[in-house]
Design a protein around this motif. Structure first.
Motif, PDB file in Angstrom:
ATOM      1  N   ASP A  12     -52.521 -46.621  -0.675  1.00  0.00           N
ATOM      2  CA  ASP A  12     -54.089 -46.753  -0.641  1.00  0.00           C
ATOM      3  C   ASP A  12     -54.476 -47.801   0.172  1.00  0.00           C
ATOM      4  O   ASP A  12     -55.294 -47.700   1.001  1.00  0.00           O
ATOM      5  N   LYS A  13     -54.056 -49.043   0.115  1.00  0.00           N
ATOM      6  CA  LYS A  13     -54.222 -50.070   0.954  1.00  0.00           C
ATOM      7  C   LYS A  13     -53.881 -50.074   2.380  1.00  0.00           C
ATOM      8  O   LYS A  13     -54.427 -50.499   3.314  1.00  0.00           O
ATOM      9  N   ARG A  60     -52.484 -59.365  -4.266  1.00  0.00           N
ATOM     10  CA  ARG A  60     -53.091 -60.655  -5.152  1.00  0.00           C
ATOM     11  C   ARG A  60     -54.117 -60.414  -5.918  1.00  0.00           C
ATOM     12  O   ARG A  60     -54.071 -61.144  -6.888  1.00  0.00           O
ATOM     13  N   HIS A  61     -55.190 -59.715  -5.283  1.00  0.00           N
ATOM     14  CA  HIS A  61     -56.384 -59.659  -6.184  1.00  0.00           C
ATOM     15  C   HIS A  61     -56.122 -58.762  -7.466  1.00  0.00           C
ATOM     16  O   HIS A  61     -56.719 -59.026  -8.446  1.00  0.00           O
ATOM     17  N   ALA A  62     -55.114 -57.957  -7.334  1.00  0.00           N
ATOM     18  CA  ALA A  62     -54.728 -56.983  -8.267  1.00  0.00           C
ATOM     19  C   ALA A  62     -53.804 -57.630  -9.261  1.00  0.00           C
ATOM     20  O   ALA A  62     -53.249 -57.050 -10.278  1.00  0.00           O
ATOM     21  N   GLY A  63     -53.519 -59.110  -9.052  1.00  0.00           N
ATOM     22  CA  GLY A  63     -52.301 -59.563  -9.818  1.00  0.00           C
ATOM     23  C   GLY A  63     -51.169 -59.148  -9.626  1.00  0.00           C
ATOM     24  O   GLY A  63     -50.081 -59.727 -10.383  1.00  0.00           O
ATOM     25  N   GLU A  64     -50.705 -58.697  -8.437  1.00  0.00           N
ATOM     26  CA  GLU A  64     -49.460 -58.344  -8.042  1.00  0.00           C
ATOM     27  C   GLU A  64     -48.810 -59.314  -6.767  1.00  0.00           C
ATOM     28  O   GLU A  64     -49.108 -58.978  -5.815  1.00  0.00           O
ATOM     29  N   TRP A  77     -42.709 -56.169  13.278  1.00  0.00           N
ATOM     30  CA  TRP A  77     -42.324 -55.651  11.909  1.00  0.00           C
ATOM     31  C   TRP A  77     -42.796 -56.600  10.909  1.00  0.00           C
ATOM     32  O   TRP A  77     -42.272 -57.747  10.999  1.00  0.00           O
ATOM     33  N   VAL A  78     -43.729 -56.180  10.190  1.00  0.00           N
ATOM     34  CA  VAL A  78     -44.165 -56.975   9.201  1.00  0.00           C
ATOM     35  C   VAL A  78     -43.550 -56.455   7.762  1.00  0.00           C
ATOM     36  O   VAL A  78     -43.909 -55.060   7.476  1.00  0.00           O
ATOM     37  N   LEU A  79     -42.943 -57.268   6.898  1.00  0.00           N
ATOM     38  CA  LEU A  79     -42.283 -56.707   5.753  1.00  0.00           C
ATOM     39  C   LEU A  79     -43.398 -57.246   4.447  1.00  0.00           C
ATOM     40  O   LEU A  79     -43.432 -58.599   4.557  1.00  0.00           O
ATOM     41  N   VAL A  80     -43.963 -56.673   3.476  1.00  0.00           N
ATOM     42  CA  VAL A  80     -44.457 -56.881   2.424  1.00  0.00           C
ATOM     43  C   VAL A  80     -43.682 -56.492   1.173  1.00  0.00           C
ATOM     44  O   VAL A  80     -43.673 -55.350   0.751  1.00  0.00           O
ATOM     45  N   ASP A  81     -43.032 -57.558   0.454  1.00  0.00           N
ATOM     46  CA  ASP A  81     -42.092 -57.363  -0.503  1.00  0.00           C
ATOM     47  C   ASP A  81     -42.945 -57.450  -1.962  1.00  0.00           C
ATOM     48  O   ASP A  81     -43.485 -58.255  -2.341  1.00  0.00           O
ATOM     49  N   LEU A  82     -43.419 -56.070  -2.492  1.00  0.00           N
ATOM     50  CA  LEU A  82     -44.078 -55.981  -3.797  1.00  0.00           C
ATOM     51  C   LEU A  82     -43.075 -55.878  -5.003  1.00  0.00           C
ATOM     52  O   LEU A  82     -43.474 -55.610  -6.013  1.00  0.00           O
ATOM     53  N   GLY A  83     -41.858 -56.258  -4.783  1.00  0.00           N
ATOM     54  CA  GLY A  83     -41.023 -55.914  -5.774  1.00  0.00           C
ATOM     55  C   GLY A  83     -40.516 -54.576  -5.948  1.00  0.00           C
ATOM     56  O   GLY A  83     -39.402 -54.302  -5.080  1.00  0.00           O
TER      57      GLY A  83
END
Length: 105
Positions: A12-13, A60-64, A77-83
Motif C-alpha cells: 500500500d505504501k 515507523r508511524h505504525a509501530g514497525e 537500489w534502496v533496501l528497507v528491511d521490515l523483518g
C-alpha cells in the motif's frame, strides 16, 4: 502485524508513491531471514528515495521500526528491511542487472 499484514501494508505504501512494476515474492520456503520480498522500480534517483522513505516513515508511524535501511544516499537500489518483509526499490538498470525476481523466484 503478522507477515501478511506487513506485506499488504508495504504494498500500500509503495502504491502511494506510484512505484512501477511491483513484484511480491513469497520466500518462506527458501529463506530463513524473511517471509516476503517486494521488488519495485522508481523512475529516478529521487523517486526511488521517496518510495523507500515513505515505506520506512509510515512503518515507523505504525509501530514497525525498520531493521535496516540502506542505499538511500546513492538512490540506485534502496533496501528497507521490515523483518518479515524486505522491500527493494530500484532504478531500472540496477533491477535488470541484479534480476532479483529470477534469483528468488
Amino acid at each position: 502485524m503478522d507477515s501478511k499484514q506487513l506485506l499488504a501494508f508495504a504494498l500500500d505504501k509503495i502504491d502511494d508513491m506510484k512505484a512501477r512494476d511491483v513484484v511480491q515474492l513469497d520466500v518462506r520456503d527458501t529463506s530463513d531471514i524473511t517471509d516476503y520480498m517486494v521488488v519495485c522500480s522508481g523512475t529516478s534517483k529521487r523517486h526511488v528515495q521517496s518510495i523507500a522513505d515513505n515505506v520506512a516513515k509510515e512503518a515507523r508511524h505504525a509501530g514497525e521500526e525498520p531493521l535496516g535501511y540502506e542505499g538511500q544516499d546513492e538512490g540506485e537500489w534502496v533496501l528497507v528491511d521490515l523483518g518479515d518483509v524486505v522491500v527493494h526499490v530500484m532504478q531500472d538498470h540496477a533491477r535488470s542487472y541484479y534480476d532479483l525476481e529470477k534469483l528468488w523466484g
